[in-house]
Design an enzyme around this catalytic site. Structure first.
Site, PDB file in Angstrom:
ATOM      1  N   GLU A 174       3.106  94.992  37.597  1.00 55.16           N
ATOM      2  CA  GLU A 174       2.463  95.088  38.860  1.00 55.16           C
ATOM      3  C   GLU A 174       1.650  96.121  39.198  1.00 55.16           C
ATOM      4  OE1 GLU A 174       2.956  92.420  40.791  1.00 55.16           O
ATOM      5  OE2 GLU A 174       2.228  92.899  42.641  1.00 55.16           O
ATOM      6  N   HIS A 217      -3.071  91.304  35.835  1.00 55.70           N
ATOM      7  CA  HIS A 217      -1.739  90.809  35.477  1.00 55.70           C
ATOM      8  C   HIS A 217      -2.111  90.221  33.824  1.00 55.70           C
ATOM      9  CE1 HIS A 217       1.597  91.248  37.866  1.00 55.70           C
ATOM     10  NE2 HIS A 217       1.033  90.734  38.834  1.00 55.70           N
ATOM     11  N   HIS A 233      -6.012  90.494  41.528  1.00 62.88           N
ATOM     12  CA  HIS A 233      -4.763  90.695  41.210  1.00 62.88           C
ATOM     13  C   HIS A 233      -4.187  89.937  39.930  1.00 62.88           C
ATOM     14  CE1 HIS A 233      -0.659  91.924  42.482  1.00 62.88           C
ATOM     15  NE2 HIS A 233      -0.240  90.765  42.153  1.00 62.88           N
ATOM     16  N   GLU A 234      -4.504  88.783  39.968  1.00 64.02           N
ATOM     17  CA  GLU A 234      -3.872  88.017  38.782  1.00 64.02           C
ATOM     18  C   GLU A 234      -4.656  88.046  37.532  1.00 64.02           C
ATOM     19  OE1 GLU A 234      -0.898  86.585  38.972  1.00 64.02           O
ATOM     20  OE2 GLU A 234      -0.905  86.528  41.571  1.00 64.02           O
TER      21      GLU A 234
END
Ligand code: ZN
Length: 500
Positions: A295, A269, A265-266
């Site tokens: 997101e 980003h 997820h990060e």
């Protein structure tokens, strides 16, 4: 190029320079700072924030803007020059429209609010939080009124996170999403099938989790010579310059999902930040577009890619080499376990499907609060009613119910919907990438992920703020935002797993 335009650009870059220093101080405070250092750190951060504010409200900006607005620099709204000017105007308006007293009152209310929230949550006593919450909401209404809006107050707050987006559009998309999610969830719950989740809570040594997670982050395109991965309690992604992106995670020896999917997820980003145009750093064309689009990039790598069968067709052998706990687990069982769906109380622990229902509840409640259709005092009851209605569960305490998130205490009203917008954008972009690249499954089975990164870089990251989120969706996919892609994605993955 005009003199005023050059000055405007230099000034914007100087603000970015100060902001990058502030974000490095903030990263350090959250990852490395010794306990005793925090008092002086607060002073350092407040000092830099003051410098930033002075720069942002410099009246010369107004003069430069007056010189360049309406010239040929703004003729093509999607050009770099027009985007730089539009962004500078937007920032200047936001900074100068709010009375200084209101800004100060908001800073105090949200600082006090967060402290009160921590304590009230610990003691499970909503009444202790209530006066602070009332204060924050009153000031957010004043903020919205000072900024101005066309049709509804919430628009003015949403615009901070999703520039140009309207409440009515978001509401339509999320209502349609809810209408289709609820029967899908009911079918899953009625299937009588459930994976063995205990395989994910066996021993997963932290050092192995770190090396496996980093390997995956590198494979999907996070550049470690322009970024870092560190440990924090609340994972996040930040940047301290065009070649310095920081992502963080946390490890649980007895839970595989937290760090692994957190890292994907990060890293998603981070890949967005690393994909922005370096030459435009500090200016609109080099800025991420919105929180929802940000997101979408994290959710795409975490969910569309990271929870897909082709991804694990490639990675599962390596996972078994890393973790003894997976030796006797079949890929089928592992894949079902990581895609389990079940209504739960806590948003941040929710699965890919029910997560959106947690968001829709918050989105509906915060609009009602801003429009004074409900009072903060009625919030616990309204919260519990909606949880019963949408998820079929009731929180046993307010600490695990209405007080579980920090956002409202911190004045982040209008922020929640960007999480679900991210899921919607991610699904819609992903199906287009699949079409454009001639089938992603085959690439992933071969361990090739960089084609998707390149596609997203070209179509999304490098577009900066030259377009609005709605324009970007139209440009990339040829149609407006639609909830159907997320429903299709969930249905085609979950139906075979649950036999529905
Ligand atoms: Zn995120």
């Amino acid at each position: 190029m005009s003199d005023a335009f050059e000055k405007l650009c230099d000034h914007s870059r100087e603000i970015a320079l100060l902001n990058s220093i502030e974000s490095l101080l903030d990263w350090d405070a959250r990852c490395k700072l010794p306990e005793q250092g925090s008092a002086y750190r607060t002073e350092q951060q407040a000092y830099v924030a003051k410098l930033v504010h002075q720069k942002q409200t410099d009246p010369r900006i107004g003069d430069w803007l007056a010189d360049v607005q309406g010239t040929n620099l703004t003729a093509d709204p999607q050009s770099d020059t027009a985007t730089i000017i539009r962004e500078a105007q937007r920032n200047y308006d936001k900074q100068t429209k709010l009375p200084v007293e209101l800004v100060e009152a908001l800073t105090r209310a949200t600082n006090d609010g967060q402290h009160a929230w921590v304590e009230a949550r610990r003691e499970n006593d909503f009444s202790k939080f209530l006066p602070y919450l009332e204060n924050v909401y009153q000031l957010k209404r004043e903020q919205a009124d000072a900024i101005g809006y066309e049709s509804c107050r919430y628009d003015a707050l949403l615009d901070d996170y999703e520039p140009g987006e309207k409440t009515s559009t978001v509401r339509a998309a999320l209502e349609a999403l809810r209408t289709d999610l609820v029967p899908l969830l009911e079918a899953i719950q009625g299937s009588g099938k459930s994976p063995d989740r205990s395989i994910l809570t066996r021993d997963y040594p932290v050092s192995k989790q770190e090396s496996f997670g980093s390997q995956a982050a590198k494979a999907i395109g996070f550049e470690f010579d322009r970024g870092r991965l560190d440990v924090t309690h609340h994972p996040f992604c930040t940047e301290a310059g065009p070649d310095d992106c920081r992502i963080t995670t946390r490890y649980d020896l007895n839970f595989f999902n937290m760090a692994f999917f957190g890292i994907l997820h990060e890293a998603g980003h981070g890949i967005y930040d690393q994909g922005l145009r370096k030459s435009q750093y500090g200016l609109g064309p080099g800025h991420y577009l919105s929180l929802g689009i940000h997101e979408s990039q994290s959710r795409m790598w975490e969910n569309q890619v990271g929870r897909s069968r082709p991804f694990w067709d490639h990675w599962y052998g390596a996972a078994q080499e890393h973790f003894n706990s997976l030796q006797d687990v079949s890929l089928d069982d592992f894949y079902f376990a990581i895609n389990h769906v079940e209504p739960s109380l806590i948003r941040v622990e929710a699965d890919e499907l029910t997560y959106n229902l947690h968001i829709i509840i918050r989105f509906e409640l915060e609009q009602a609060l801003i429009d004074e259709q409900i009072k903060p005092a009625d919030l616990p009851e309204a919260w519990n009613t909606k949880y019963q209605q949408y998820l079929g569960i009731q929180p046993p305490t307010d600490a695990d119910g209405v007080m579980q998130d920090v956002h409202w205490s911190a004045g982040l009203v209008g922020y929640f919907p960007t999480y679900s917008l991210g899921n919607l954008y991610a699904a819609q972009f992903y199906q287009q990438a699949d079409k454009d690249l001639g089938g992603l499954d085959e690439l992933f089975r071969r361990g090739e992920f960089l084609e998707l990164k390149r596609w997203a870089g070209e179509k999304i990251h490098q577009r900066g703020r030259n377009v609005t989120p709605a324009e970007l969706v139209q440009e990339v996919t040829g149609e407006p935002l639609s909830h159907t892609y997320l429903i299709d994605h969930l249905q085609s993955k979950l139906s075979p797993l649950y036999g529905i």
